[in-house]
Design a protein around this motif. Structure first.
Motif, PDB file in Angstrom:
ATOM      1  N   ASP A   3     -62.392 -73.922  62.232  1.00 20.06           N
ATOM      2  CA  ASP A   3     -61.543 -74.755  63.072  1.00 20.06           C
ATOM      3  C   ASP A   3     -60.104 -74.247  63.086  1.00 20.06           C
ATOM      4  OD1 ASP A   3     -61.263 -75.467  60.455  1.00 20.06           O
ATOM      5  OD2 ASP A   3     -61.178 -77.609  60.808  1.00 20.06           O
ATOM      6  N   TRP A   4     -59.909 -73.003  62.679  1.00 22.17           N
ATOM      7  CA  TRP A   4     -58.606 -72.349  62.787  1.00 22.17           C
ATOM      8  C   TRP A   4     -58.624 -71.554  64.088  1.00 22.17           C
ATOM      9  CZ3 TRP A   4     -54.555 -72.554  59.281  1.00 22.17           C
ATOM     10  CH2 TRP A   4     -54.829 -73.177  58.074  1.00 22.17           C
ATOM     11  N   TYR A   5     -58.108 -72.146  65.150  1.00 20.30           N
ATOM     12  CA  TYR A   5     -58.090 -71.496  66.455  1.00 20.30           C
ATOM     13  C   TYR A   5     -56.668 -71.284  66.926  1.00 20.30           C
ATOM     14  CZ  TYR A   5     -63.047 -72.522  67.001  1.00 20.30           C
ATOM     15  OH  TYR A   5     -64.395 -72.575  66.839  1.00 20.30           O
ATOM     16  N   ARG A   6     -56.487 -70.225  67.707  1.00 20.80           N
ATOM     17  CA  ARG A   6     -55.220 -70.025  68.407  1.00 20.80           C
ATOM     18  C   ARG A   6     -55.356 -70.737  69.751  1.00 20.80           C
ATOM     19  NH1 ARG A   6     -54.330 -64.646  69.788  1.00 20.80           N
ATOM     20  NH2 ARG A   6     -56.508 -64.201  69.551  1.00 20.80           N
ATOM     21  N   PRO A   7     -54.538 -71.745  70.005  1.00 16.97           N
ATOM     22  CA  PRO A   7     -54.678 -72.495  71.252  1.00 16.97           C
ATOM     23  C   PRO A   7     -54.322 -71.641  72.467  1.00 16.97           C
ATOM     24  CG  PRO A   7     -52.713 -73.185  70.094  1.00 16.97           C
ATOM     25  CD  PRO A   7     -53.439 -72.235  69.187  1.00 16.97           C
ATOM     26  N   ARG A   8     -54.879 -72.011  73.586  1.00 16.34           N
ATOM     27  CA  ARG A   8     -54.589 -71.276  74.826  1.00 16.34           C
ATOM     28  C   ARG A   8     -53.268 -71.712  75.449  1.00 16.34           C
ATOM     29  NH1 ARG A   8     -58.635 -67.985  76.186  1.00 16.34           N
ATOM     30  NH2 ARG A   8     -60.675 -68.415  75.306  1.00 16.34           N
ATOM     31  N   ASN A   9     -52.770 -72.891  75.069  1.00 19.44           N
ATOM     32  CA  ASN A   9     -51.460 -73.337  75.543  1.00 19.44           C
ATOM     33  C   ASN A   9     -50.537 -73.483  74.337  1.00 19.44           C
ATOM     34  OD1 ASN A   9     -52.555 -75.552  74.330  1.00 19.44           O
ATOM     35  ND2 ASN A   9     -52.477 -76.866  76.114  1.00 19.44           N
ATOM     36  N   ASN A  10     -49.263 -73.659  74.564  1.00 22.99           N
ATOM     37  CA  ASN A  10     -48.258 -73.804  73.508  1.00 22.99           C
ATOM     38  C   ASN A  10     -48.089 -72.531  72.687  1.00 22.99           C
ATOM     39  OD1 ASN A  10     -46.253 -75.123  72.111  1.00 22.99           O
ATOM     40  ND2 ASN A  10     -47.650 -76.159  70.713  1.00 22.99           N
ATOM     41  N   ARG A  11     -48.344 -71.379  73.291  1.00 20.10           N
ATOM     42  CA  ARG A  11     -48.158 -70.096  72.629  1.00 20.10           C
ATOM     43  C   ARG A  11     -46.771 -69.566  72.909  1.00 20.10           C
ATOM     44  NH1 ARG A  11     -53.351 -66.211  73.665  1.00 20.10           N
ATOM     45  NH2 ARG A  11     -54.863 -67.455  72.507  1.00 20.10           N
ATOM     46  N   VAL A  12     -46.246 -68.803  71.959  1.00 19.86           N
ATOM     47  CA  VAL A  12     -45.021 -68.053  72.206  1.00 19.86           C
ATOM     48  C   VAL A  12     -45.375 -66.565  72.247  1.00 19.86           C
ATOM     49  CG1 VAL A  12     -42.760 -67.424  71.312  1.00 19.86           C
ATOM     50  CG2 VAL A  12     -43.507 -69.787  71.233  1.00 19.86           C
ATOM     51  N   ILE A  13     -46.041 -66.076  71.215  1.00 21.34           N
ATOM     52  CA  ILE A  13     -46.484 -64.678  71.215  1.00 21.34           C
ATOM     53  C   ILE A  13     -48.009 -64.648  71.256  1.00 21.34           C
ATOM     54  CG2 ILE A  13     -46.505 -62.501  69.936  1.00 21.34           C
ATOM     55  CD1 ILE A  13     -43.757 -63.247  68.867  1.00 21.34           C
ATOM     56  N   ALA A  14     -48.648 -65.026  70.145  1.00 21.40           N
ATOM     57  CA  ALA A  14     -50.104 -64.966  70.087  1.00 21.40           C
ATOM     58  C   ALA A  14     -50.739 -66.315  69.796  1.00 21.40           C
ATOM     59  CB  ALA A  14     -50.551 -63.962  69.033  1.00 21.40           C
ATOM     60  N   GLY A  15     -49.956 -67.312  69.434  1.00 16.84           N
ATOM     61  CA  GLY A  15     -50.488 -68.635  69.161  1.00 16.84           C
ATOM     62  C   GLY A  15     -50.861 -68.878  67.710  1.00 16.84           C
ATOM     63  N   VAL A  16     -50.520 -67.951  66.819  1.00 14.84           N
ATOM     64  CA  VAL A  16     -50.869 -68.111  65.407  1.00 14.84           C
ATOM     65  C   VAL A  16     -50.130 -69.308  64.811  1.00 14.84           C
ATOM     66  CG1 VAL A  16     -50.807 -67.023  63.133  1.00 14.84           C
ATOM     67  CG2 VAL A  16     -51.423 -65.673  65.131  1.00 14.84           C
ATOM     68  N   CYS A  17     -48.840 -69.411  65.049  1.00 12.25           N
ATOM     69  CA  CYS A  17     -48.071 -70.538  64.504  1.00 12.25           C
ATOM     70  C   CYS A  17     -48.550 -71.862  65.087  1.00 12.25           C
ATOM     71  CB  CYS A  17     -46.577 -70.353  64.781  1.00 12.25           C
ATOM     72  SG  CYS A  17     -45.826 -69.025  63.828  1.00 12.25           S
ATOM     73  N   LEU A  46     -44.588 -61.489  58.277  1.00 11.52           N
ATOM     74  CA  LEU A  46     -44.901 -60.638  59.427  1.00 11.52           C
ATOM     75  C   LEU A  46     -46.316 -60.101  59.304  1.00 11.52           C
ATOM     76  CD1 LEU A  46     -44.004 -59.279  62.022  1.00 11.52           C
ATOM     77  CD2 LEU A  46     -43.081 -57.435  60.654  1.00 11.52           C
ATOM     78  N   TRP A  47     -46.705 -59.656  58.118  1.00  2.91           N
ATOM     79  CA  TRP A  47     -48.067 -59.176  57.892  1.00  2.91           C
ATOM     80  C   TRP A  47     -49.065 -60.312  57.999  1.00  2.91           C
ATOM     81  CZ3 TRP A  47     -48.810 -54.314  58.454  1.00  2.91           C
ATOM     82  CH2 TRP A  47     -47.808 -53.421  58.144  1.00  2.91           C
ATOM     83  N   ILE A  48     -48.707 -61.484  57.491  1.00  2.00           N
ATOM     84  CA  ILE A  48     -49.585 -62.650  57.592  1.00  2.00           C
ATOM     85  C   ILE A  48     -49.817 -63.001  59.058  1.00  2.00           C
ATOM     86  CG2 ILE A  48     -49.771 -65.127  57.102  1.00  2.00           C
ATOM     87  CD1 ILE A  48     -48.218 -64.549  54.509  1.00  2.00           C
ATOM     88  N   TYR A  49     -48.748 -62.941  59.867  1.00  2.00           N
ATOM     89  CA  TYR A  49     -48.863 -63.246  61.299  1.00  2.00           C
ATOM     90  C   TYR A  49     -49.793 -62.245  61.985  1.00  2.00           C
ATOM     91  CZ  TYR A  49     -47.567 -64.837  65.918  1.00  2.00           C
ATOM     92  OH  TYR A  49     -47.606 -65.349  67.183  1.00  2.00           O
ATOM     93  N   LEU A  50     -49.618 -60.980  61.693  1.00  2.00           N
ATOM     94  CA  LEU A  50     -50.458 -59.954  62.319  1.00  2.00           C
ATOM     95  C   LEU A  50     -51.922 -60.103  61.913  1.00  2.00           C
ATOM     96  CD1 LEU A  50     -48.094 -56.872  62.013  1.00  2.00           C
ATOM     97  CD2 LEU A  50     -48.625 -58.192  64.067  1.00  2.00           C
ATOM     98  N   ILE A  51     -52.173 -60.404  60.644  1.00  2.00           N
ATOM     99  CA  ILE A  51     -53.547 -60.618  60.192  1.00  2.00           C
ATOM    100  C   ILE A  51     -54.128 -61.867  60.849  1.00  2.00           C
ATOM    101  CG2 ILE A  51     -54.946 -61.224  58.169  1.00  2.00           C
ATOM    102  CD1 ILE A  51     -53.050 -59.327  56.576  1.00  2.00           C
ATOM    103  N   GLY A  52     -53.324 -62.922  60.967  1.00  2.00           N
ATOM    104  CA  GLY A  52     -53.779 -64.140  61.647  1.00  2.00           C
ATOM    105  C   GLY A  52     -54.101 -63.884  63.096  1.00  2.00           C
ATOM    106  N   TRP A  53     -53.306 -63.045  63.750  1.00  2.00           N
ATOM    107  CA  TRP A  53     -53.535 -62.692  65.153  1.00  2.00           C
ATOM    108  C   TRP A  53     -54.896 -62.008  65.301  1.00  2.00           C
ATOM    109  CZ3 TRP A  53     -49.205 -59.882  68.317  1.00  2.00           C
ATOM    110  CH2 TRP A  53     -49.529 -59.861  69.660  1.00  2.00           C
ATOM    111  N   ILE A  54     -55.250 -61.174  64.346  1.00  2.00           N
ATOM    112  CA  ILE A  54     -56.509 -60.444  64.411  1.00  2.00           C
ATOM    113  C   ILE A  54     -57.688 -61.352  64.044  1.00  2.00           C
ATOM    114  CG2 ILE A  54     -57.828 -58.576  63.325  1.00  2.00           C
ATOM    115  CD1 ILE A  54     -55.088 -57.106  63.034  1.00  2.00           C
TER     116      ILE A  54
END
Length: 60
Positions: A3-17, A46-54
């Motif tokens: 249930d850890w999803y990147r939403p399709r709305n409310n994104r700035v870069i990739a939606g990880v945050c 920064l690395w955590i964000y990139l890993i989350g994006w992947i």
């Protein structure tokens, strides 16, 4: 079930945050601010964000 999803709305870069904020039940801007401050002072998120994006899938 993942249930850890990147939403399709409310994104700035990739939606990880936004995905992390949705999971924790807090505002996405607070998570973004925390990431910016931690990147500024430590650089590690920064690395955590990139890993989350992947690893975090897009919202179905």
């Amino acid at each position: 079930m993942n249930d850890w999803y990147r939403p399709r709305n409310n994104r700035v870069i990739a939606g990880v945050c936004a995905g992390i904020a949705r999971k924790l039940g807090i505002g996405a801007n607070w998570v973004r601010l925390a990431f910016i401050l931690l990147i500024w002072f430590a650089g590690v998120p920064l690395w955590i964000y990139l890993i989350g994006w992947i690893l975090m899938p897009n919202e179905p």
